[in-house]
Design a protein around this motif. Structure first.
Motif, PDB file in Angstrom:
ATOM      1  N   PRO A  96       0.818  -1.218   0.000  1.00  0.00           N
ATOM      2  CA  PRO A  96       0.000   0.000   0.000  1.00  0.00           C
ATOM      3  C   PRO A  96       0.851   1.268   0.000  1.00  0.00           C
ATOM      4  O   PRO A  96       1.968   1.291   0.544  1.00  0.00           O
ATOM      5  CB  PRO A  96      -0.808  -0.125   1.300  1.00  0.00           C
ATOM      6  CG  PRO A  96      -0.806  -1.588   1.617  1.00  0.00           C
ATOM      7  CD  PRO A  96       0.534  -2.091   1.143  1.00  0.00           C
ATOM      8  N   GLY A  97       0.294   2.326  -0.563  1.00  0.00           N
ATOM      9  CA  GLY A  97       1.005   3.590  -0.660  1.00  0.00           C
ATOM     10  C   GLY A  97       1.523   4.139   0.658  1.00  0.00           C
ATOM     11  O   GLY A  97       2.686   4.563   0.737  1.00  0.00           O
ATOM     12  N   PRO A  98       0.714   4.154   1.728  1.00  0.00           N
ATOM     13  CA  PRO A  98       1.199   4.734   2.986  1.00  0.00           C
ATOM     14  C   PRO A  98       2.452   4.056   3.534  1.00  0.00           C
ATOM     15  O   PRO A  98       3.246   4.707   4.231  1.00  0.00           O
ATOM     16  CB  PRO A  98       0.002   4.527   3.926  1.00  0.00           C
ATOM     17  CG  PRO A  98      -1.190   4.547   3.018  1.00  0.00           C
ATOM     18  CD  PRO A  98      -0.722   3.855   1.756  1.00  0.00           C
TER      19      PRO A  98
ATOM     20  N   ALA B 100       5.460   5.934   1.946  1.00  0.00           N
ATOM     21  CA  ALA B 100       5.514   7.395   1.991  1.00  0.00           C
ATOM     22  C   ALA B 100       6.817   7.885   2.618  1.00  0.00           C
ATOM     23  O   ALA B 100       7.305   7.336   3.606  1.00  0.00           O
ATOM     24  CB  ALA B 100       4.322   7.932   2.770  1.00  0.00           C
TER      25      ALA B 100
ATOM     26  N   CYS C 201       6.413  13.534   3.831  1.00  0.00           N
ATOM     27  CA  CYS C 201       5.155  13.637   3.092  1.00  0.00           C
ATOM     28  C   CYS C 201       4.008  13.017   3.885  1.00  0.00           C
ATOM     29  O   CYS C 201       4.232  12.119   4.709  1.00  0.00           O
ATOM     30  CB  CYS C 201       5.263  12.913   1.750  1.00  0.00           C
ATOM     31  SG  CYS C 201       6.470  13.621   0.620  1.00  0.00           S
ATOM     32  N   PRO C 202       2.774  13.484   3.643  1.00  0.00           N
ATOM     33  CA  PRO C 202       1.621  12.826   4.263  1.00  0.00           C
ATOM     34  C   PRO C 202       1.560  11.364   3.815  1.00  0.00           C
ATOM     35  O   PRO C 202       1.858  11.046   2.661  1.00  0.00           O
ATOM     36  CB  PRO C 202       0.431  13.622   3.731  1.00  0.00           C
ATOM     37  CG  PRO C 202       0.995  14.929   3.281  1.00  0.00           C
ATOM     38  CD  PRO C 202       2.384  14.645   2.812  1.00  0.00           C
ATOM     39  N   SER C 203       1.191  10.480   4.721  1.00  0.00           N
ATOM     40  CA  SER C 203       1.180   9.047   4.392  1.00  0.00           C
ATOM     41  C   SER C 203       0.271   8.738   3.220  1.00  0.00           C
ATOM     42  O   SER C 203       0.557   7.827   2.425  1.00  0.00           O
ATOM     43  CB  SER C 203       0.758   8.237   5.623  1.00  0.00           C
ATOM     44  OG  SER C 203      -0.566   8.571   6.008  1.00  0.00           O
ATOM     45  N   GLU C 204      -0.827   9.507   3.071  1.00  0.00           N
ATOM     46  CA  GLU C 204      -1.761   9.231   1.974  1.00  0.00           C
ATOM     47  C   GLU C 204      -1.173   9.546   0.604  1.00  0.00           C
ATOM     48  O   GLU C 204      -1.737   9.173  -0.429  1.00  0.00           O
ATOM     49  CB  GLU C 204      -3.078   9.991   2.168  1.00  0.00           C
ATOM     50  CG  GLU C 204      -2.956  11.504   2.188  1.00  0.00           C
ATOM     51  CD  GLU C 204      -2.765  12.061   3.586  1.00  0.00           C
ATOM     52  OE1 GLU C 204      -3.099  13.246   3.795  1.00  0.00           O
ATOM     53  OE2 GLU C 204      -2.280  11.320   4.465  1.00  0.00           O
ATOM     54  N   ASN C 205      -0.038  10.235   0.586  1.00  0.00           N
ATOM     55  CA  ASN C 205       0.614  10.553  -0.691  1.00  0.00           C
ATOM     56  C   ASN C 205       1.630   9.497  -1.112  1.00  0.00           C
ATOM     57  O   ASN C 205       2.285   9.633  -2.149  1.00  0.00           O
ATOM     58  CB  ASN C 205       1.309  11.914  -0.609  1.00  0.00           C
ATOM     59  CG  ASN C 205       0.323  13.061  -0.538  1.00  0.00           C
ATOM     60  OD1 ASN C 205      -0.890  12.855  -0.615  1.00  0.00           O
ATOM     61  ND2 ASN C 205       0.820  14.273  -0.372  1.00  0.00           N
TER      62      ASN C 205
END
Length: 210
Positions: A85-87, A90, A94-98
């Motif tokens: 997953p992306g988070p 990260a 950077c924000p984890s959602e990015n």
């Protein structure tokens, strides 16, 4: 298959050791003019000393005309794959959602010249080599032309010796990521503990710092 320097095998021993434990793949055969390639799932036995893989297929298999027209084939093996997953990826700033999601996997591709085996004695030898690989402790009769229990079945198959001419291997496990992110991914894989996660984490840890 794109192979970045950080995903390349550390040496030949790495991919050979991995391949020794992964003996099911897909054989890609160039199609006849105007036809798509054939892709045949199969078990095989790889012999590093001889530089070849051996297998067999049923005589009615539709790939034989294409294989005889062009014996250049590719045996592809992929395993130890997981979705990341992306988070998990990260960057700390950077924000984890990015974070950008990705796939981890190990892959070995053997480019080969295929040799069709039709002689009954040679087919029996090829089958016995496969049995020796898959059943090293025995438990099955040996194949021999004209002898029970397998002799009468030899006419229904054709053997294949795949002479390896090139090897491409890849171990895609965050090789370019900084240690902090790799440690985070390793911890998340251990926490998730889903299909393939343990094998992927083992690769990640083993290749850490290379």
């Amino acid at each position: 298959m794109l192979i970045h320097p950080w995903d390349a095998p550390l040496d030949d021993t790495e991919w050979q050791t991995w391949l020794a434990a992964h003996d099911f793949g897909q054989l890609a055969v160039n199609g006849l003019p105007g036809e798509p390639p054939f892709v045949q799932p199969l078990h095989f036995a790889y012999d590093a000393d001889r530089g070849e893989a051996v297998t067999h297929l049923a005589r009615p298999n539709p790939l034989w005309p294409a294989l005889e027209a062009d014996p250049r084939v590719l045996l592809s093996v992929v395993d130890d794959y997981v979705y990341v997953p992306g988070p998990w990826q990260a960057a700390p700033t950077c924000p984890s959602e990015n974070g950008v999601p990705t796939s981890f996997y190990a892959a070995v591709q053997l480019r080969c010249t295929a040799h069709v085996v039709d002689d009954p004695a040679e087919k029996a030898d090829l089958l016995n080599r496969q049995l020796g690989h898959f059943q090293p402790d025995g438990g099955s009769s040996r194949a021999a032309p004209g002898e029970a229990p397998y002799g009468r079945l030899l006419s229904g198959i054709r053997g294949l010796r795949l002479e390896v001419t090139e090897v491409r291997a890849k171990f895609k496990y965050a090789g370019k990521k900084p240690e902090e992110i790799r440690n985070r991914i390793g911890a998340q894989l251990a926490r998730r503990d889903g299909p393939g996660d343990r094998a992927a984490r083992d690769h990640l840890v083993r290749r850490q710092g290379t």
